[in-house]
Design an enzyme around this catalytic site. Sequence first.
Site, mmCIF file in Angstrom:
data_model
loop_
_atom_site.group_PDB
_atom_site.id
_atom_site.type_symbol
_atom_site.label_atom_id
_atom_site.label_comp_id
_atom_site.label_asym_id
_atom_site.label_seq_id
_atom_site.Cartn_x
_atom_site.Cartn_y
_atom_site.Cartn_z
ATOM 1 N N LYS A 49 0.844 -1.200 0.000
ATOM 2 C CA LYS A 49 0.000 0.000 0.000
ATOM 3 C C LYS A 49 0.878 1.249 0.000
ATOM 4 O O LYS A 49 0.625 2.207 -0.721
ATOM 5 C CB LYS A 49 -0.920 -0.001 1.230
ATOM 6 C CG LYS A 49 -2.037 -1.023 1.134
ATOM 7 C CD LYS A 49 -2.804 -1.184 2.447
ATOM 8 C CE LYS A 49 -3.738 -2.381 2.358
ATOM 9 N NZ LYS A 49 -4.391 -2.721 3.627
ATOM 10 N N GLN A 93 -5.387 -1.969 9.817
ATOM 11 C CA GLN A 93 -5.048 -3.198 9.100
ATOM 12 C C GLN A 93 -5.619 -4.404 9.852
ATOM 13 O O GLN A 93 -5.379 -4.585 11.038
ATOM 14 C CB GLN A 93 -3.513 -3.315 8.975
ATOM 15 C CG GLN A 93 -3.037 -4.491 8.157
ATOM 16 C CD GLN A 93 -3.392 -4.375 6.668
ATOM 17 O OE1 GLN A 93 -3.327 -3.293 6.086
ATOM 18 N NE2 GLN A 93 -3.773 -5.485 6.064
ATOM 19 N N ASP A 116 -11.493 2.039 3.697
ATOM 20 C CA ASP A 116 -11.743 0.599 3.496
ATOM 21 C C ASP A 116 -13.244 0.323 3.369
ATOM 22 O O ASP A 116 -13.650 -0.811 3.108
ATOM 23 C CB ASP A 116 -11.181 -0.216 4.676
ATOM 24 C CG ASP A 116 -9.811 -0.810 4.352
ATOM 25 O OD1 ASP A 116 -9.443 -0.832 3.168
ATOM 26 O OD2 ASP A 116 -9.125 -1.251 5.294
#
Length: 278
Positions: A49, A93, A116
Amino acid sequence: MNNIMDGKLASQAVKMNLKKKIEFENLTPSLTVIQVGDNKASNIYIKNKKNACDEVGIKCNIIKFPETISEELVINEINRLNNDISVNGIIVQLPLPSNFNEGVIINEIDPIKDVDGLTYQNVGNLVLENEALISCTPLGVMELLKQYNVKLEGKNVCIVGRSNLVGKPLIQLFLQKNATVSICHSKSLDIKKYTKMADILVVAAGHPNLITKDMVKEGAVVIDVGINKENNVLCGDVDFKHVSEKASLITPVPGGVGPMTVACLLKNVVKAYLHQNK
Ligand code: NAP
């Protein structure tokens, strides 16, 4: 005929568009990734990322906490980032260590920074077809289908896997495109009955070789979201070698949906930035 859907190439197109937009419009988007613990796979995903952000000109900060940190301190950090106007996107995460409540932590993120697309507000808005930040892997699947000009209206779509991250958002995205959707899961009694009918088959179960050639319709488009390791080699959920003989288009693993997921995360960060700075 080459029937491989090249996710690396398709993701490059998305990234180049973003890079141009960021440069020409002098945008300064930024993403912060919170990691708790030292999960090996997470380390790799976060590095990917960060590299992708660097490629297009998105600032990426990584905050890494030890596994022993309390939920309360992680929540305090999320709240600090929520209030920091220089931060446009926040990711926690996953997976978090088992003593953490993922749902509680994720929903501390301000929905306008939830790149997300996992907060209640964004999930609800997706279902209601309102403006939303949408989970990156489903977005990546749809972007790949778009780049390969796959028509969706009226088509039979079968999704194997009903996770909040992949399968469930995909139901909505395909419905929005006027496809007819069936969804299978671990309690489905006859998966083959549904996969065989599918013009477009998306598999996100996390089981190598779950989908074999006999389960696929001749000429189907097959999207393999799965990421597994077998004998230390990365593979998806589809028996690629044999299914590719029957599919009109098929994604490889690696090099299919994975790069599209990262590209769509970048897209979400820019979308969040623009929304916050309009
Ligand atoms: P998940 O949360 O574990 O969900 C898996 C889903 O598959 C569940 O709905 C489960 O059914 C279903 N399932 C499991 N075994 C099955 C079987 N034998 N037959 C039919 N359905 C079955 O996983 P996820 O997060 O959605 O991820 C799925 C896979 O995609 C994993 O390999 C993951 O690593 C990969 N992934 C890839 C990307 C990418 O960027 N390429 C992104 C995210 C995930 P139940 O609901 O009944 O348990």
